[in-house]
Design a protein around this motif. Structure first.
Motif, PDB file in Angstrom:
ATOM      1  N   ALA A   1       0.753  -0.938  -0.027  1.00  0.00           N
ATOM      2  CA  ALA A   1       0.021  -0.091  -0.027  1.00  0.00           C
ATOM      3  C   ALA A   1       0.973   1.220  -0.027  1.00  0.00           C
ATOM      4  CB  ALA A   1      -0.950  -0.101   1.320  1.00  0.00           C
ATOM      5  N   ASP A   2       0.405   2.390  -0.667  1.00  0.00           N
ATOM      6  CA  ASP A   2       1.157   3.581  -0.508  1.00  0.00           C
ATOM      7  C   ASP A   2       0.893   4.071   0.847  1.00  0.00           C
ATOM      8  OD1 ASP A   2       1.720   3.430  -3.395  1.00  0.00           O
ATOM      9  OD2 ASP A   2      -0.227   4.424  -3.703  1.00  0.00           O
ATOM     10  N   GLY A   3       1.955   5.004   1.357  1.00  0.00           N
ATOM     11  CA  GLY A   3       1.743   5.842   2.557  1.00  0.00           C
ATOM     12  C   GLY A   3       2.010   5.016   3.780  1.00  0.00           C
ATOM     13  N   LEU A   4       2.750   3.743   3.775  1.00  0.00           N
ATOM     14  CA  LEU A   4       3.158   3.224   4.948  1.00  0.00           C
ATOM     15  C   LEU A   4       4.064   3.925   5.773  1.00  0.00           C
ATOM     16  CD1 LEU A   4       2.841  -0.649   3.666  1.00  0.00           C
ATOM     17  CD2 LEU A   4       1.114   0.636   5.049  1.00  0.00           C
ATOM     18  N   ASP A   5       4.099   3.933   7.103  1.00  0.00           N
ATOM     19  CA  ASP A   5       5.216   4.481   7.913  1.00  0.00           C
ATOM     20  C   ASP A   5       6.047   3.168   8.098  1.00  0.00           C
ATOM     21  OD1 ASP A   5       3.782   2.888   9.865  1.00  0.00           O
ATOM     22  OD2 ASP A   5       2.982   4.550  11.189  1.00  0.00           O
TER      23      ASP A   5
ATOM     24  N   GLU B   1      12.397 -32.406   0.188  1.00  0.00           N
ATOM     25  CA  GLU B   1      12.068 -32.279   1.657  1.00  0.00           C
ATOM     26  C   GLU B   1      12.984 -31.587   2.130  1.00  0.00           C
ATOM     27  OE1 GLU B   1      11.190 -34.760   5.670  1.00  0.00           O
ATOM     28  OE2 GLU B   1      11.326 -35.764   3.631  1.00  0.00           O
ATOM     29  N   GLY B   2      12.921 -30.562   3.064  1.00  0.00           N
ATOM     30  CA  GLY B   2      13.887 -29.722   3.637  1.00  0.00           C
ATOM     31  C   GLY B   2      14.326 -28.442   2.907  1.00  0.00           C
ATOM     32  N   MET B   3      13.822 -28.434   1.612  1.00  0.00           N
ATOM     33  CA  MET B   3      14.287 -27.202   0.856  1.00  0.00           C
ATOM     34  C   MET B   3      14.056 -25.881   1.595  1.00  0.00           C
ATOM     35  SD  MET B   3      11.797 -26.926  -2.287  1.00  0.00           S
ATOM     36  CE  MET B   3      10.048 -26.317  -2.426  1.00  0.00           C
ATOM     37  N   GLY B   4      15.018 -24.772   1.553  1.00  0.00           N
ATOM     38  CA  GLY B   4      14.848 -23.592   2.086  1.00  0.00           C
ATOM     39  C   GLY B   4      15.670 -22.697   1.423  1.00  0.00           C
ATOM     40  N   THR B   5      15.745 -21.472   1.737  1.00  0.00           N
ATOM     41  CA  THR B   5      16.714 -20.447   1.363  1.00  0.00           C
ATOM     42  C   THR B   5      16.778 -19.249   2.258  1.00  0.00           C
ATOM     43  OG1 THR B   5      16.803 -18.701  -0.702  1.00  0.00           O
ATOM     44  CG2 THR B   5      14.464 -19.078   0.216  1.00  0.00           C
ATOM     45  N   THR B   6      18.088 -18.618   1.861  1.00  0.00           N
ATOM     46  CA  THR B   6      18.290 -17.299   2.732  1.00  0.00           C
ATOM     47  C   THR B   6      17.458 -16.329   1.819  1.00  0.00           C
ATOM     48  OG1 THR B   6      20.265 -16.836   1.473  1.00  0.00           O
ATOM     49  CG2 THR B   6      20.510 -18.410   3.427  1.00  0.00           C
ATOM     50  N   PHE B   7      17.620 -15.007   2.539  1.00  0.00           N
ATOM     51  CA  PHE B   7      17.095 -13.876   1.837  1.00  0.00           C
ATOM     52  C   PHE B   7      17.824 -12.728   2.465  1.00  0.00           C
ATOM     53  CE2 PHE B   7      14.183 -10.609   1.671  1.00  0.00           C
ATOM     54  CZ  PHE B   7      13.536 -10.403   0.541  1.00  0.00           C
ATOM     55  N   CYS B   8      18.477 -11.803   1.610  1.00  0.00           N
ATOM     56  CA  CYS B   8      19.280 -10.690   2.117  1.00  0.00           C
ATOM     57  C   CYS B   8      19.385  -9.707   0.950  1.00  0.00           C
ATOM     58  CB  CYS B   8      20.680 -11.107   2.455  1.00  0.00           C
ATOM     59  SG  CYS B   8      21.703  -9.935   3.351  1.00  0.00           S
ATOM     60  N   GLY B   9      18.918  -8.313   1.530  1.00  0.00           N
ATOM     61  CA  GLY B   9      19.141  -7.248   0.595  1.00  0.00           C
ATOM     62  C   GLY B   9      18.600  -5.935   1.142  1.00  0.00           C
ATOM     63  N   LEU B  10      18.530  -4.932   0.226  1.00  0.00           N
ATOM     64  CA  LEU B  10      17.745  -3.684   0.538  1.00  0.00           C
ATOM     65  C   LEU B  10      16.451  -3.474  -0.258  1.00  0.00           C
ATOM     66  CD1 LEU B  10      21.193  -1.860  -0.091  1.00  0.00           C
ATOM     67  CD2 LEU B  10      20.122  -1.903   1.958  1.00  0.00           C
ATOM     68  N   LEU B  11      15.693  -2.764   0.635  1.00  0.00           N
ATOM     69  CA  LEU B  11      14.410  -2.417   0.181  1.00  0.00           C
ATOM     70  C   LEU B  11      14.091  -1.010   0.180  1.00  0.00           C
ATOM     71  CD1 LEU B  11      11.176  -2.864  -0.516  1.00  0.00           C
ATOM     72  CD2 LEU B  11      10.719  -3.117   1.592  1.00  0.00           C
ATOM     73  N   PHE B  12      14.090  -0.255  -0.785  1.00  0.00           N
ATOM     74  CA  PHE B  12      13.667   1.134  -0.925  1.00  0.00           C
ATOM     75  C   PHE B  12      12.161   1.457  -1.077  1.00  0.00           C
ATOM     76  CE2 PHE B  12      18.116   0.410  -1.945  1.00  0.00           C
ATOM     77  CZ  PHE B  12      18.602   1.443  -1.744  1.00  0.00           C
ATOM     78  N   TYR B  13      11.455   2.071  -0.290  1.00  0.00           N
ATOM     79  CA  TYR B  13      10.108   2.476  -0.269  1.00  0.00           C
ATOM     80  C   TYR B  13       9.966   3.762   0.295  1.00  0.00           C
ATOM     81  CZ  TYR B  13       5.319   2.411   1.274  1.00  0.00           C
ATOM     82  OH  TYR B  13       3.737   3.008   1.409  1.00  0.00           O
ATOM     83  N   GLY B  14       9.808   4.573  -1.023  1.00  0.00           N
ATOM     84  CA  GLY B  14       9.627   6.027  -0.937  1.00  0.00           C
ATOM     85  C   GLY B  14      11.019   6.724  -0.241  1.00  0.00           C
ATOM     86  N   GLU B  15      10.970   7.351   0.881  1.00  0.00           N
ATOM     87  CA  GLU B  15      11.908   7.836   1.297  1.00  0.00           C
ATOM     88  C   GLU B  15      12.910   6.869   2.227  1.00  0.00           C
ATOM     89  OE1 GLU B  15      11.030  11.793   2.959  1.00  0.00           O
ATOM     90  OE2 GLU B  15      10.812  12.807   0.677  1.00  0.00           O
ATOM     91  N   MET B  16      12.113   5.671   2.594  1.00  0.00           N
ATOM     92  CA  MET B  16      12.888   4.856   3.609  1.00  0.00           C
ATOM     93  C   MET B  16      13.712   3.719   2.950  1.00  0.00           C
ATOM     94  SD  MET B  16       9.934   4.432   6.390  1.00  0.00           S
ATOM     95  CE  MET B  16       8.573   4.187   5.367  1.00  0.00           C
ATOM     96  N   VAL B  17      14.612   3.343   3.456  1.00  0.00           N
ATOM     97  CA  VAL B  17      15.465   2.363   2.955  1.00  0.00           C
ATOM     98  C   VAL B  17      15.688   1.331   4.222  1.00  0.00           C
ATOM     99  CG1 VAL B  17      17.815   1.733   2.152  1.00  0.00           C
ATOM    100  CG2 VAL B  17      16.746   4.009   1.726  1.00  0.00           C
ATOM    101  N   PHE B  18      15.443   0.023   3.710  1.00  0.00           N
ATOM    102  CA  PHE B  18      15.704  -0.913   4.895  1.00  0.00           C
ATOM    103  C   PHE B  18      16.628  -2.262   4.518  1.00  0.00           C
ATOM    104  CE2 PHE B  18      11.267   0.732   5.231  1.00  0.00           C
ATOM    105  CZ  PHE B  18      11.301   0.860   6.453  1.00  0.00           C
ATOM    106  N   ALA B  19      17.293  -2.493   5.436  1.00  0.00           N
ATOM    107  CA  ALA B  19      18.304  -3.593   5.291  1.00  0.00           C
ATOM    108  C   ALA B  19      17.576  -4.867   5.836  1.00  0.00           C
ATOM    109  CB  ALA B  19      19.338  -3.560   6.211  1.00  0.00           C
ATOM    110  N   LEU B  20      17.427  -5.816   5.039  1.00  0.00           N
ATOM    111  CA  LEU B  20      16.676  -7.103   5.451  1.00  0.00           C
ATOM    112  C   LEU B  20      17.378  -8.411   5.247  1.00  0.00           C
ATOM    113  CD1 LEU B  20      13.836  -6.488   2.882  1.00  0.00           C
ATOM    114  CD2 LEU B  20      13.994  -5.695   5.277  1.00  0.00           C
ATOM    115  N   ASN B  21      17.399  -9.278   6.352  1.00  0.00           N
ATOM    116  CA  ASN B  21      18.010 -10.487   6.609  1.00  0.00           C
ATOM    117  C   ASN B  21      17.370 -11.549   6.937  1.00  0.00           C
ATOM    118  OD1 ASN B  21      20.619 -12.151   6.228  1.00  0.00           O
ATOM    119  ND2 ASN B  21      20.701 -12.028   8.245  1.00  0.00           N
TER     120      ASN B  21
END
Length: 248
Positions: free
Chosen positions: A79-83, A113-133
């Motif tokens: 959605a737009d406008g999230l804080d 069976e047992g498959m999975g994955t890591t997930f790491c990076g950056l999310l830019f949303y408007g003026e905010m930037v998040f590091a995710l891991n």
């Protein structure tokens, strides 16, 4: 803001297939590379993520692709406008949903069976930037000649401090185990001109010490140079690398 980027995902020297995948600005990369310049506006939604899959007959390939395709859909549907609290809640809900989808997929396909994955990076949303891991892929910042890891590995070695534990033994991933969680760090306002951000699978960080990565980024900062260093050290795993330079 302009980002100068390099994206590269390589099979390495030993593995029969590439279980890594990269999501970058809505495009997917596996066994290929690219260079792009991205202009980010105040209303942009943009992600740069590395996913390192694991488990089962080609299960890792499937898990990493499911995670990144679901995340791309997630970005488009935000959605737009999230804080900040709204983003955090949405990311946690996405993590739980994605974990369960991959988990149920492995139940349907016993050979994976047992498959999975890591997930790491950056999310830019408007003026905010998040590091995710999630897991043990890594996000680094290279600033003023100094390399700093911005994420914490979800590995048994990191958790216990026991260096005898295998570096690839992780306790948090999408699809493997009973549950998964995501580390979210708001780094808005911390990005400076000439900063270089490195996102990589452990195919790089397990093969090349931080000190050597720092030297490469000082002397010849490119994904090809980093991947070559990992392969020269044995290339025991797939190697995926994103470099993002802030150029104003």
């Amino acid at each position: 803001m302009l980002l100068k980027s390099e994206i590269n995902s390589d099979i390495g020297c030993v593995r029969a297939n590439n279980e890594d995948m990269i999501l970058f600005a809505g495009e997917y990369f596996r066994d290929n590379s690219a260079k792009q310049i991205v202009e980010l506006s105040d209303s942009v939604r943009f992600a740069a993520v590395v996913a390192d899959g694991m488990g089962g007959h080609k299960g890792g390939e499937i898990a990493s692709e499911i995670a990144l395709r679901l995340f791309d859909d997630f970005i488009l549907d935000l959605a737009d406008g999230l804080d900040e609290s709204g983003i955090n809640l949405s990311l946690k809900e996405w993590t739980e949903k994605t974990h369960n989808i991959i988990l149920h997929r492995s139940y349907e396909l016993p050979e994976q069976e047992g498959m999975g994955t890591t997930f790491c990076g950056l999310l830019f949303y408007g003026e905010m930037v998040f590091a995710l891991n999630i897991g043990d892929s890594r996000l680094y910042r290279f600033r003023g000649g100094i390399l700093k890891q911005l994420t914490t590995d979800h590995s048994i070695r990191q958790l216990t401090g026991d260096l005898s534990q295998g570096s690839n033994q992780i306790y948090n991933s999408l699809g493997a185990g009973e549950s998964a969680f995501i580390d979210i760090k708001n780094i808005s306002g911390q990005l400076l001109d000439d900063d270089l951000y490195l996102i990589c699978s452990d195919g790089l960080s397990d093969m090349v010490a931080d000190e050597e990565i720092e030297q490469i980024l000082t002397e010849n900062p490119s994904t090809r140079t980093l991947i070559a260093a990992a392969k020269n050290a044995g290339g025991k795993d797939n190697v995926s690398v994103i470099l993002l330079k802030i150029i104003g």
